[in-house]
Write a protein that holds these residues in place. Structure first.
Motif, PDB file in Angstrom:
ATOM      1  N   THR A 153     -11.483 -67.231-106.156  1.00  0.00           N
ATOM      2  CA  THR A 153     -11.964 -68.564-105.801  1.00  0.00           C
ATOM      3  C   THR A 153     -13.011 -68.420-104.711  1.00  0.00           C
ATOM      4  O   THR A 153     -12.883 -67.590-103.819  1.00  0.00           O
ATOM      5  N   LYS A 154     -14.046 -69.263-104.787  1.00  0.00           N
ATOM      6  CA  LYS A 154     -15.049 -69.230-103.733  1.00  0.00           C
ATOM      7  C   LYS A 154     -14.523 -69.981-102.519  1.00  0.00           C
ATOM      8  O   LYS A 154     -14.058 -71.116-102.633  1.00  0.00           O
ATOM      9  N   ASN A 199     -19.897 -69.409 -98.699  1.00  0.00           N
ATOM     10  CA  ASN A 199     -20.960 -68.514 -99.142  1.00  0.00           C
ATOM     11  C   ASN A 199     -20.659 -67.088 -98.707  1.00  0.00           C
ATOM     12  O   ASN A 199     -20.446 -66.819 -97.530  1.00  0.00           O
ATOM     13  N   TYR A 221     -14.973 -64.762-100.755  1.00  0.00           N
ATOM     14  CA  TYR A 221     -14.177 -65.118-101.926  1.00  0.00           C
ATOM     15  C   TYR A 221     -12.737 -64.708-101.697  1.00  0.00           C
ATOM     16  O   TYR A 221     -12.458 -63.737-100.981  1.00  0.00           O
ATOM     17  N   SER A 230     -23.996 -65.881-104.410  1.00  0.00           N
ATOM     18  CA  SER A 230     -23.985 -67.097-105.220  1.00  0.00           C
ATOM     19  C   SER A 230     -23.789 -68.350-104.389  1.00  0.00           C
ATOM     20  O   SER A 230     -22.795 -69.052-104.527  1.00  0.00           O
ATOM     21  N   SER A 231     -24.787 -68.626-103.550  1.00  0.00           N
ATOM     22  CA  SER A 231     -24.705 -69.817-102.716  1.00  0.00           C
ATOM     23  C   SER A 231     -24.788 -71.093-103.541  1.00  0.00           C
ATOM     24  O   SER A 231     -24.509 -72.177-103.065  1.00  0.00           O
ATOM     25  N   ALA A 259     -17.867 -74.567-103.061  1.00  0.00           N
ATOM     26  CA  ALA A 259     -16.631 -73.950-102.572  1.00  0.00           C
ATOM     27  C   ALA A 259     -15.467 -74.418-103.437  1.00  0.00           C
ATOM     28  O   ALA A 259     -15.468 -75.554-103.923  1.00  0.00           O
ATOM     29  N   CYS A 284     -14.773 -73.172-106.278  1.00  0.00           N
ATOM     30  CA  CYS A 284     -15.120 -72.844-107.666  1.00  0.00           C
ATOM     31  C   CYS A 284     -14.382 -71.574-108.099  1.00  0.00           C
ATOM     32  O   CYS A 284     -14.283 -70.613-107.345  1.00  0.00           O
ATOM     33  N   VAL A 340     -14.101 -68.176-109.947  1.00  0.00           N
ATOM     34  CA  VAL A 340     -15.093 -67.193-110.343  1.00  0.00           C
ATOM     35  C   VAL A 340     -14.426 -65.895-110.800  1.00  0.00           C
ATOM     36  O   VAL A 340     -13.234 -65.681-110.560  1.00  0.00           O
ATOM     37  N   VAL A 359     -20.768 -61.762-108.751  1.00  0.00           N
ATOM     38  CA  VAL A 359     -19.982 -62.982-108.924  1.00  0.00           C
ATOM     39  C   VAL A 359     -20.414 -63.679-110.206  1.00  0.00           C
ATOM     40  O   VAL A 359     -21.614 -63.854-110.440  1.00  0.00           O
TER      41      VAL A 359
END
Lengths: 224, 371
Positions: B248-249, B252, B255, B270-271, B275, B277, B279, B361
């Motif tokens: 999970t994010k 920036n 993770y 992957s900015s 948040a 998200c 992945v 990512v």
């Protein structure tokens, strides 16, 4: 590298594979021998017998090539040989000449009703052999439909079917299906990429026909 | 890369066969003299793309430009392309010489000039003295050389190779790979090669187009494709990749997976993703380090679950007890001397470092991360 691993994987089963191959080899050889024996009996022996008979006279004495000399000295007999060669050559020319466009149309065009035309080409194979003769006589014989111009309705046309013309027509009818079959197969088997290669190298339709299509069919010629 | 003028441009090309879509909106361009490889698994549409460029197949939509001219409606004979077909498609009834001379005949040159040119080409592909043989008398590698000579004989502006080496055994393939590349560079001919062999594409091409199910998955140099694969598909198709699913994010460059935190630096961070998200993280086996600064980020505890000896390196399966989610194993490739130095044996417990600049990512649910 992959071949090495393949060989290694094969190793454990080598024994059984070998025995299977052996058996197959034996069956193959046996079949070849049987076919050879059969050919000896039905082809070679009769021909040999014929050949032997040709160099001895009625009382069984050896006469060398005397019979052959007489044969070629007798006009009627040597004429027969010439006739046979003539008829078979003309038949081949016609059968292939007609069969090639037919096969080409069946395999290389988008002609409709291909199934029908293929069936038509194959019909002589299924018709009784006598049918050709009867049909030709009915059409072109002395009182044939076409010779008499549909019972006098039209001017008649006599093609002298009782002779080489009739024989050739009948032979062409008889050999046409084989010609179409063999040439169709040759035409279908040709790799489409060869045509694309020819085209990419600037060959037109005519050139690719002569350099790709005809050579591919040439392998089918001996089968005639 | 773009300092040279564009020679070939493919714009939004699609091809549909009945119900089946073979190509979908493919666009790319090739500079003069560039060697481009179209790479993808079988059935992905790469050969169809080559055939569209060649003019052997007409696209359903889109345009093909050669030197700025729309050639979409041109047949193959007007595109000035040389093609090497997958099974060479040599004319079986013609000798090697006649095969090579096939395209030269219509140019109306005198016979002696054609003969001299054919001799030159035979020498060029290393077949001097073999000209009288028929294709059936030549080995696979030799047939391939004849096909190559035939294709370049007409001095094409574009050379198209359809899996040129797939029918050859490994040794010959490796040799011809270098030879084709050298020849291409010497002649400066724009070349497009279709292949399913990633090694071939990586070693020969200036640029690789990866095709996935008729779409362009990535267009980049071999380096970019391997180092920065645009999607998990590309990452998996070229080389091997460890995927760490269920991450999970958090922020920036940060993770989380279970209660482990992983830092990822730079453009990989992957900015663009919000948040929270979900992945998938990925790392190449050779990028995983088994020694490093103890204070370095992304230090995980692992146990050696299995080791596979590969000569110059070991392939080591690592078990990560701390990772609560399913993806608890990683595969690392470690040089043999390092394994010897660290005295790694099965069941050893050791620290594992995932360098911040080597992790990638990928957003889940098929969202592609544009970099």
């Amino acid at each position: 590298m992959s071949t090495i691993t393949a060989e290694k994987q094969l190793k454990p089963g080598t024994f059984t594979v070998a025995t299977n191959l052996d058996r197959e080899q034996w069956i193959k050889r046996l079949l070849i021998v049987l076919v050879c024996v059969w050919l000896m009996v039905v082809v070679v022996l009769p021909l040999f017998q014929l050949l032997v008979k040709s160099v001895i006279d009625d009382s069984g004495r050896f006469v060398g090539l005397a019979h052959f000399i007489t044969y070629f000295k007798t006009p009627a007999l040597s004429q027969a040989l010439f006739n046979s060669l003539f008829v078979s050559t003309v038949t081949t020319l016609f059968a292939v000449g007609l069969g090639f466009p037919w096969a080409y149309a069946l395999t290389r065009t988008r002609m409709p009703a291909k199934g029908f035309f293929k069936a038509v080409a194959m019909m002589p194979l299924f018709a009784p052999t006598l049918l050709n003769g009867i049909a030709l006589v009915y059409l072109f014989g002395r009182k044939g439909l076409i010779t008499r111009g549909f019972f006098g309705a039209l001017p008649g046309m006599d093609i002298h079917v009782y002779g080489s013309v009739g024989i050739i027509i009948a032979e062409v009818l008889f050999t046409f299906p084989q010609a179409v079959l063999i040439l169709s197969i040759a035409l279908t088997m040709t790799d489409a990429r060869l045509y694309e290669a020819a085209e990419s190298l600037g060959a037109g339709r005519v050139r690719s026909f002569f350099t790709v299509t005809l050579p591919a069919c040439a392998t089918a010629w001996p089968a005639r | 890369m773009n300092d040279k003028p564009t020679y070939l441009q493919v714009q939004n090309v699609s091809k549909v066969f009945g119900q089946f879509t073979a190509l979908q909106g493919i666009s790319f361009s090739a500079a003069r003299g560039e060697f481009i490889s179209i790479l993808g698994p079988s059935g992905c549409g790469k050969t169809t793309l080559l055939r569209v460029i060649a003019g052997l197949e007409r696209q359903t939509r889109g345009t093909v430009f050669i030197e700025g001219r729309d050639v979409s409606a041109f047949p193959v004979s007007r595109r000035k392309v040389g093609i090497v077909f997958q099974s060479y498609a040599l004319f079986p009834n013609l000798t090697a010489r006649e095969n090579i001379a096939y395209g030269l005949k219509r140019q109306g040159k005198p016979r002696s000039a054609v003969n001299a040119h054919v001799d030159e080409l035979l020498d060029l592909v290393g077949l001097g003295g073999m000209g009288r043989k028929h294709p059936a008398q030549l080995s696979g590698g030799q047939q391939q050389r004849v096909a190559l000579a035939r294709a370049i004989a007409v001095a094409p502006d574009l050379l198209l190779l359809d899996e040129p080496l797939s029918a050859l055994d490994a040794k010959v393939r490796q040799k011809l790979r270098g030879e084709i590349r050298q020849l291409q560079q010497r002649l400066g001919i724009t070349t497009i090669m279709v292949t399913h062999d990633q090694e071939e594409a990586l070693t020969m091409a200036d640029r690789i187009l990866v095709i996935e199910q008729g779409r362009l998955a990535q267009d980049g140099t071999p380096h970019e494709i391997y180092d920065k694969p645009a999607s998990p598909f590309v990452a998996n198709f070229i080389g091997t990749m460890n995927f760490i699913e269920g991450a999970t994010k958090i922020d920036n460059g940060l993770y989380g997976i279970g209660n482990t935190r992983l830092r990822i630096s730079g453009e990989n961070g992957s900015s663009r993703l919000p948040a929270g998200c979900r992945v998938t993280l990925a790392i190449r086996p050779e990028d995983i380090l088994l020694q490093g600064d103890p204070a370095a980020p992304n230090r995980l505890n692992a146990r050696v679950a299995g080791m596979e000896y590969r000569g110059s390196l070991f392939r080591i399966d690592l078990c990560l007890p701390n990772a609560t989610h399913g993806a608890g194993t990683l595969t690392a490739e470690v040089p043999t001397h390092a394994v010897r130095h660290l005295a790694i044996t099965p069941d050893t417990n050791l620290p594992v470092y995932l360098p911040v600049d080597r992790l990638r990512v990928y957003a889940n649910e098929g969202v592609q991360v544009r970099i």
